[in-house]
Design an enzyme around this catalytic site. Structure first.
Site, PDB file in Angstrom:
ATOM      1  N   HIS A 199       7.985 105.666 -10.551  1.00 24.42           N
ATOM      2  CA  HIS A 199       8.106 104.213 -10.574  1.00 24.42           C
ATOM      3  C   HIS A 199       9.476 103.742 -10.998  1.00 24.42           C
ATOM      4  CE1 HIS A 199       3.687 103.954 -10.256  1.00 24.42           C
ATOM      5  NE2 HIS A 199       4.124 103.102  -9.365  1.00 24.42           N
ATOM      6  N   GLU A 441       8.130 123.229  13.586  1.00 22.37           N
ATOM      7  CA  GLU A 441       8.484 123.537  12.190  1.00 22.37           C
ATOM      8  C   GLU A 441       8.268 125.009  11.867  1.00 22.37           C
ATOM      9  OE1 GLU A 441       6.152 120.874   9.718  1.00 22.37           O
ATOM     10  OE2 GLU A 441       4.421 121.046  11.032  1.00 22.37           O
ATOM     11  N   ASP A 465       9.870 122.172   6.745  1.00 27.59           N
ATOM     12  CA  ASP A 465       9.214 123.470   6.914  1.00 27.59           C
ATOM     13  C   ASP A 465      10.041 124.421   7.758  1.00 27.59           C
ATOM     14  OD1 ASP A 465       6.813 123.479   5.404  1.00 27.59           O
ATOM     15  OD2 ASP A 465       5.997 121.973   6.767  1.00 27.59           O
ATOM     16  N   CYS A 512      11.891 114.610  12.064  1.00 23.03           N
ATOM     17  CA  CYS A 512      11.188 113.795  11.057  1.00 23.03           C
ATOM     18  C   CYS A 512      11.192 114.446   9.677  1.00 23.03           C
ATOM     19  CB  CYS A 512       9.766 113.465  11.499  1.00 23.03           C
ATOM     20  SG  CYS A 512       8.725 114.921  11.622  1.00 23.03           S
TER      21      CYS A 512
HETATM   22  C1  PEP Z   1       8.498 118.808   7.793  1.00 25.53           C
HETATM   23  O1  PEP Z   1       8.018 119.920   7.587  1.00 25.53           O
HETATM   24  O2  PEP Z   1       9.716 118.606   7.944  1.00 25.53           O
HETATM   25  C2  PEP Z   1       7.617 117.632   7.848  1.00 25.53           C
HETATM   26  C3  PEP Z   1       8.059 116.462   8.226  1.00 25.53           C
HETATM   27  O3  PEP Z   1       6.334 117.805   7.428  1.00 25.53           O
HETATM   28  P1  PEP Z   1       5.890 117.826   5.878  1.00 25.53           P
HETATM   29  O4  PEP Z   1       7.100 117.541   5.037  1.00 25.53           O
HETATM   30  O5  PEP Z   1       4.825 116.820   5.733  1.00 25.53           O
HETATM   31  O6  PEP Z   1       5.411 119.237   5.739  1.00 25.53           O
HETATM   32 MG    MG Z   2       5.872 120.177   7.684  1.00 24.38          MG
END
Ligand code: PEP
Ligand code: MG
Length: 591
Positions: A199, A441, A465, A512
């Site tokens: 927070h 990933e 990942d 992402c």
């Molecule tokens: C990732 O592995 O980059 C991803 C976006 O998934 P998470 O971080 O939720 O494992």
């Molecule tokens: Mg992931």
């Protein structure tokens, strides 16, 4: 041990809110140490204990509502409702009923009964190894303290009495503590505890106050009124800076102020290079409340909705209709831009709540994500149906996590068809041509991307990942975090290969993982021609600014980093480019 007079000390923590603050330490001591009274009551005292407990709940609710109003008047942003969770728990019959049961059945006094039940609540949340949810257990702890204070008729210490240009130094701060600050006097935060989603970090970002958290023991190394610098860009705190350091940071501060003013002007503009190559910048979210923030930071859609968070903080599975309501709201809010719903990625460190799993020796290599979903058709099918139904109301896309081979994609497609049939038979509406994407990933998926690309509409590279699996480095293990190197040539080459092959197959490539919000990585990705970068909302303006400052023709040449042999060479090359082309990025140091 406190500092000797004028001794300069530099501490490293987590950069939680950007900017540079130069001021004086105001130490906040949270001195509330309880010894909780625990005693048995007799039958005639039960009624009195119940009344005491109920009164403390009413008082706590009133207190929280007042704090909520106060915070809103300061931040003017209804999304930042830090007391929502407190109030929801207060209204939850689970808390009240169970405490009353402890009083009436087990003859415990109100404080003892409250302590037992809140402990259970907090412990079950702490079992979930997720940064966001364990921060929420701090909310519960704060709530428990508030109710207990009201039972014991105690008052909390306050942050109000502080001098101008104060930098608050604390072990940790609760939402209530931060709502109590005097914004005209507080210019920075530095705390022992907390992570990026604590927070202190969230409030500091909302108030645009530089903050560094997770400093471990700053409270033991500083005296009230010591001069202090908080470098929220790099996660550094300097106590009693010497003249040279002070001068350096004053320059960094004015560069940052000018730079932030510039960023604010970009919200409505596209992420387009000087020679007109357009990129999509989108937001990653865990809960639907984050959508507003993605939009207000200029994001064009949700590139990753981590739907597993809808399962993790509750005892029972969400129903198809509950999921549908959430998903529908998400697509309606984000329309016309897309929402990429990633199907359940439980397992690894995301365990607990409504999904029961037995412990494993190697959870990150185990029963996770699509592996779990294919074995649990009831849970998976309900989620697919909810996403399909939401697709009727906006721009929904489906994405499957932890794909290791094309076989899993083919199985998902069969299941998806069967669920479409099921919905049709019930007369439910959905978009027949909903786009299906695969996360990339796992290295085996990256290496066989030519096979996977034939089966999907888009892919999204999950760098968090991909880095850990390519380099065999646990993403959560601090001991080996120096080996977690996203710029390792192996990672860069894999990503480049994915982009080239997917574009040959005319499908789009997104990133992402956290790396999308790193300016240096974002530059390399845009140079490779990645179509969309999805990141936490707050990072969007900075990456947009970067893209708008460069020529694609020049960034494209950076793909030359592919020939380099070490991560350091790669990072130095990108940094040199950044220094030459976008001097405003110099305020961030390369490590
Ligand atoms: C990732 O592995 O980059 C991803 C976006 O998934 P998470 O971080 O939720 O494992
Ligand atoms: Mg992931």
């Amino acid at each position: 041990m406190k500092t000797r007079a004028n001794e300069m000390i530099t501490l490293k923590g987590t950069a939680a809110s950007p900017g540079v603050a130069i001021g004086h330490a105001s130490i906040f001591y949270d001195e509330e140490q309880y010894s909780i009274p625990k005693y048995k009551i007799n039958a005639t005292e039960i009624k009195k204990e119940i009344t005491r407990f109920n009164t403390s709940l009413v008082k706590t609710k009133l207190e929280l509502r007042n704090l909520r109003k106060k915070l809103y008047s300061m931040v003017r942003d209804s999304k930042l409702d830090f007391f929502k969770m407190h109030l929801m728990v207060l209204d939850d019959p689970f808390l009240k009923d169970n405490v009353l049961l402890e009083i009436t059945e087990n003859n415990k006094n109100a404080e003892w009964a409250l302590y037992e039940i809140m402990e259970k609540y907090i412990k079950s949340l702490n079992l979930i190894k997720d940064e966001y949810l364990s921060e929420r257990s701090a909310d519960l702890y704060d709530l428990a303290k508030r109710i207990m204070n009201n039972l014991l008729k105690k008052r909390r210490s306050s942050l109000k009495v502080i001098h101008p240009d104060s930098i608050i130094i604390a072990n940790d701060l609760t939402p209530a503590d931060t709502a109590d600050i005097d914004k005209s006097r507080v210019i920075g935060f530095a705390t022992n505890l907390g992570g990026k989603t604590s927070h202190t970090a969230i409030v500091a970002r909302a108030l645009a106050i530089p903050a560094v958290v997770g400093l471990e023991n700053i409270t033991a190394q500083i005296k009230d009124n010591d001069q202090i610098i908080v470098d929220g860009n790099n996660g550094v705190v300097v106590i009693n800076p010497n003249e040279t350091t002070l001068k350096e940071y004053k320059t960094a501060q004015s560069i940052f102020i000018r730079y932030s003013e510039d960023l604010k002007k970009l919200t409505l503009l596209d992420a387009v290079t000087l020679d007109n190559k357009k990129f999509i910048l989108a937001g990653n979210i865990e809960i639907r409340e984050e959508i507003d923030s993605v939009i207000s930071h200029g994001g064009h859609g949700i590139g990753l909705f981590r739907t597993e968070f809808l399962y993790l903080n509750r005892p029972a599975l969400p129903t198809e209709n509950e999921l549908f309501t959430t998903f529908r709201e998400a697509v309606e809010k984000t329309n016309p831009y897309p929402v990429v719903f990633r199907t359940l990625d439980v397992g690894g460190d995301k365990i607990g709540g409504s999904i029961k799993m037995s412990s494993e020796q190697n959870p990150f290599l185990g029963y996770r994500a699509i592996r779990f979903c294919l074995e649990n058709p009831d849970i998976f099918n309900a989620q697919l149906r909810a996403i399909l139904r939401a697709s009727h109301y906006g721009n929904a896309c489906l994405m499957i996590p932890m794909i290791s081979s094309v076989d899993e994609i083919k199985k998902v497609k069969e299941i998806l068809e069967s669920q479409k049939k099921h919905l049709k038979s019930k007369g439910e509406k959905f978009k027949e041509e909903i786009k299906l994407g695969s996360m990339i990933e796992i290295p085996s998926a990256a290496v066989t991307i030519d096979i996977i690309a034939k089966e999907v509409d888009f892919v999204s590279i999950g760098t968090n990942d991909l880095v850990q699996y390519t380099l065999a480095v646990d993403r959560n293990n601090n001991k080996i975090s120096y080996l977690y190197e996203p710029f390792h040539p192996a990672v860069i080459r894999l990503i480049k290969q994915v982009v080239e092959v997917c574009h040959r197959h005319k499908i789009k490539v997104h990133v992402c993982g956290e790396l999308a919000s790193d300016p240096m990585a974002a530059l390399v990705f845009s140079g490779m021609g990645i179509d969309e970068l999805s990141m936490s909302a707050i990072a969007i303006p900075e990456i947009k600014k970067l893209i708008r400052s460069v020529h694609y023709s020049e960034v494209n040449l950076m793909a030359g980093v592919l020939k380099m042999e070490t991560a350091l060479e790669i990072k130095n090359a990108i940094h040199q480019f950044i220094v030459e082309k976008t001097p405003e990025y110099v305020y961030k140091k390369v490590v």
